[in-house]
Design a protein around this motif. Structure first.
Motif, short mmCIF file in Angstrom:
data_model
loop_
_atom_site.label_atom_id
_atom_site.label_comp_id
_atom_site.label_asym_id
_atom_site.label_seq_id
_atom_site.Cartn_x
_atom_site.Cartn_y
_atom_site.Cartn_z
N TRP A 10 0.83 -1.20 0.00
CA TRP A 10 0.00 0.00 0.00
C TRP A 10 0.87 1.26 0.00
O TRP A 10 0.62 2.20 -0.77
CB TRP A 10 -0.93 0.00 1.21
N GLN A 14 1.41 4.42 -3.09
CA GLN A 14 1.12 5.84 -2.94
C GLN A 14 2.21 6.74 -3.52
O GLN A 14 2.12 7.96 -3.45
CB GLN A 14 0.91 6.19 -1.46
N ARG A 42 -4.82 11.20 -6.12
CA ARG A 42 -5.20 10.34 -5.00
C ARG A 42 -3.99 9.96 -4.15
O ARG A 42 -4.08 9.88 -2.93
CB ARG A 42 -5.90 9.09 -5.50
N ARG A 43 -2.87 9.72 -4.82
CA ARG A 43 -1.67 9.37 -4.06
C ARG A 43 -1.27 10.49 -3.10
O ARG A 43 -0.76 10.24 -2.02
CB ARG A 43 -0.53 9.05 -5.02
N HIS A 46 -2.92 9.97 -0.02
CA HIS A 46 -2.75 8.58 0.46
C HIS A 46 -4.04 7.79 0.29
O HIS A 46 -4.33 6.88 1.09
CB HIS A 46 -2.31 8.55 1.93
N SER A 47 -4.83 8.13 -0.72
CA SER A 47 -6.13 7.47 -0.89
C SER A 47 -6.20 6.62 -2.15
O SER A 47 -7.29 6.24 -2.57
CB SER A 47 -7.24 8.52 -0.92
N LEU A 48 -5.05 6.32 -2.76
CA LEU A 48 -5.08 5.42 -3.90
C LEU A 48 -5.47 4.03 -3.43
O LEU A 48 -4.88 3.47 -2.52
CB LEU A 48 -3.70 5.36 -4.58
N GLY A 470 3.12 10.31 0.66
CA GLY A 470 2.92 8.91 0.35
C GLY A 470 3.78 8.41 -0.77
O GLY A 470 3.63 7.29 -1.21
#
Length: 505
Positions: A10, A14, A42-43, A46-48, A470
């Protein structure tokens, strides 16, 4: 994949990537570069989203609420159903309107309608397809759709294609906001006020990201008061109440005895029922309208026999009473969690500091119904610290971020299952409390020299690579990861460096 491997994958995902393709000039490179630019947005937060697998961790995440899938109970019922039809064909061979219809699917639809106390039932491939079919077809020109602000994305996508004159939202589960919105419709839409057109009300029985339950009885009463002519029509998505709430898990509408007050219900089978597919309940007019006008039904292959057999097997378990204990156990475990979590010495302090809160724990003893969902709120971006801590301790739960929830409301969602043990629930509460103690100590120290141990380990998995927002810095230079935005009431900004320090701004 182990917890540490999941976390490492994860974190690596990011890392920004668009810069690595920026200098390339080939057409196909520009194409991928533009896509990576969108993904980098999104990266940066940190929401990828990355695909991950749970292995040995204790499940506090999946939708297998009744544990029908994990315990094998549904599998045995499924095999029994297959044995009763040894000559079944796997494929449905066509759309429902052509060759995909058969006696078996119509028999199951009659059984589902009878179980839920509805006039008719229409099986669809997914709940997403069901909501798309309903909202793109049922609202007529001149109608107005009034919807809870937290209804599912599939409802919004269905409404994009609907013919309704207007779409208005009201605050989640707020009776006053709902009342005011209906008054606005009545006062501004003469055709609806005169009973020539309808106001179509969209709600869910249980909102899975918040764990709260629709005040459906109060909504129905308000709608009847404002529109006594009966042209206020309810559509309810029962995806997260199916199997869990109501007599034999029939849902919230059946629990409240409101079968005659709700025009359309959607029940899905990919969650508590451990299967797949969904069913739309309504009268014959609704069913015929969907068959003739709903594109998600007309232009798709009909459900296959194995899919239908899975549905029927799950409902056979509900009808027989074999899921009753599981249905009762889920709220018992939630109460057990609240009891242990709120009794921790750190609980009050962490809550008052804004480090940790569990809104559903307030007055939980007086709640008639408790759902399987318990969102844990933290300072924004602290939810990742908590998830690292949980995963490394052997508990599976995930952060929930926008666009799934509104911006600024990120959280960790806990989901309780019938197969969870009291010891696992107590361990979960202890794990969260330990994390809260560490975060409170960090905030109170004011020394700016520590990040929580689990996050320190997680970031160290990148080795010597540094991360910023991220991701790895463009040319290998040392960068920091900034967590939080420092806005009042949201949480302090936290700068995570090379694993050795944290600074509060």
């Amino acid at each position: 994949m182990s917890a540490t491997a999941n976390i490492a994958a994860w974190i690596k995902a990011q890392q920004p990537r668009s810069a690595t393709t920026k200098a390339k000039t080939k057409t196909e490179s520009i194409f991928y570069h533009n896509l990576e630019e969108e993904l980098d947005a999104r990266r940066a937060d940190h929401s990828l989203v990355t695909l991950r697998m749970r292995r040995d961790e204790v499940d506090f995440s999946s939708n297998d609420f009744l544990s029908l899938s994990s315990t094998g109970l549904l599998r045995m019922a499924f095999f029994d159903e297959l044995a009763r039809h040894p000559n079944f064909e796997i494929g449905s061979t066509g759309s429902r309107l052509l060759d995909g219809n058969n006696t078996y699917i119509e028999t199951i639809e009659r059984e589902l309608a009878e179980f839920h106390g509805a006039e008719t039932a229409l099986i669809v491939n997914t709940g997403y397809d069901g909501n798309g079919a309903i909202y793109s077809t049922i609202p007529r020109p001149g109608d107005v759709v009034v919807y809870d602000e937290l209804v599912h994305a599939s409802v919004h996508d269905g409404m994009k294609d609907c013919l309704a004159l207007k779409r208005l939202s009201f605050r989640n589960n707020d009776v006053d906001s709902f009342y005011d919105t209906l008054l606005e419709v009545r006062d501004t839409q003469p055709q609806i006020r005169n009973g020539e057109r309808s106001v179509i009300i969209s709600v869910e029985s249980v909102y899975s990201m918040d764990g709260n339950i629709c005040p459906l009885r109060e909504f129905v009463a308000a709608a009847k008061e404002i529109f006594p002519g009966g042209n206020a029509i309810f559509i309810i998505d029962e995806a997260h109440s199916t199997g869990v709430i109501g007599p034999r898990g029939a849902g919230l509408v059946n629990a409240l005895g409101l079968e005659k007050e709700i025009a359309i219900r959607l029940h899905t089978f990919g969650k508590a029922m451990g299967s797949t597919g969904a069913v739309i309940l309504g009268n014959e007019t609704v069913r015929t309208m969907l068959i003739n006008h709903a594109r998600p039904i007309i232009y798709t292959t009909a459900p296959s026999f194995p899919m239908l057999a899975g549905m029927r097997a799950a409902y056979n378990l509900l009808r027989s009473g074999m899921t009753q204990h599981a249905q009762e156990r889920v709220p018992h475990l939630v109460r057990h969690f609240f009891t242990h979590m709120t009794s921790k010495p750190i609980w009050t302090k962490a809550r008052d500091m804004g480090v940790l809160s569990i809104p559903l724990s307030e007055d939980w003893e007086s709640r008639e119904l408790l759902t399987q969902f318990v969102p844990v709120w933290t300072r924004q971006k602290y939810n990742y610290f908590l998830v690292f801590h949980l995963h490394l301790a052997g508990f599976c739960a995930f952060p929930i971020d926008p666009p799934v929830v509104p911006k600024g409301t990120s959280r960790v969602r806990l989901v309780f299952h019938a197969s969870n043990t009291e010891a696992e629930v107590e361990g979960l509460a202890e794990c969260i409390a330990t994390w809260a103690e560490e975060m409170v100590d960090i905030e109170e120290s004011g020394k700016g020299v520590r990040i929580p141990a689990a996050a320190r380990l997680a970031y160290s998995m990148l080795g010597t690579e540094e991360v910023k927002s991220g991701g790895v810095a463009a040319h290998g230079e040392k960068r920091d990861l900034v967590v939080g935005n420092g806005k009042p009431g949201v949480g302090q900004a936290v700068t995570v460096g090379n694993g050795d320090g944290v600074k509060f701004h």
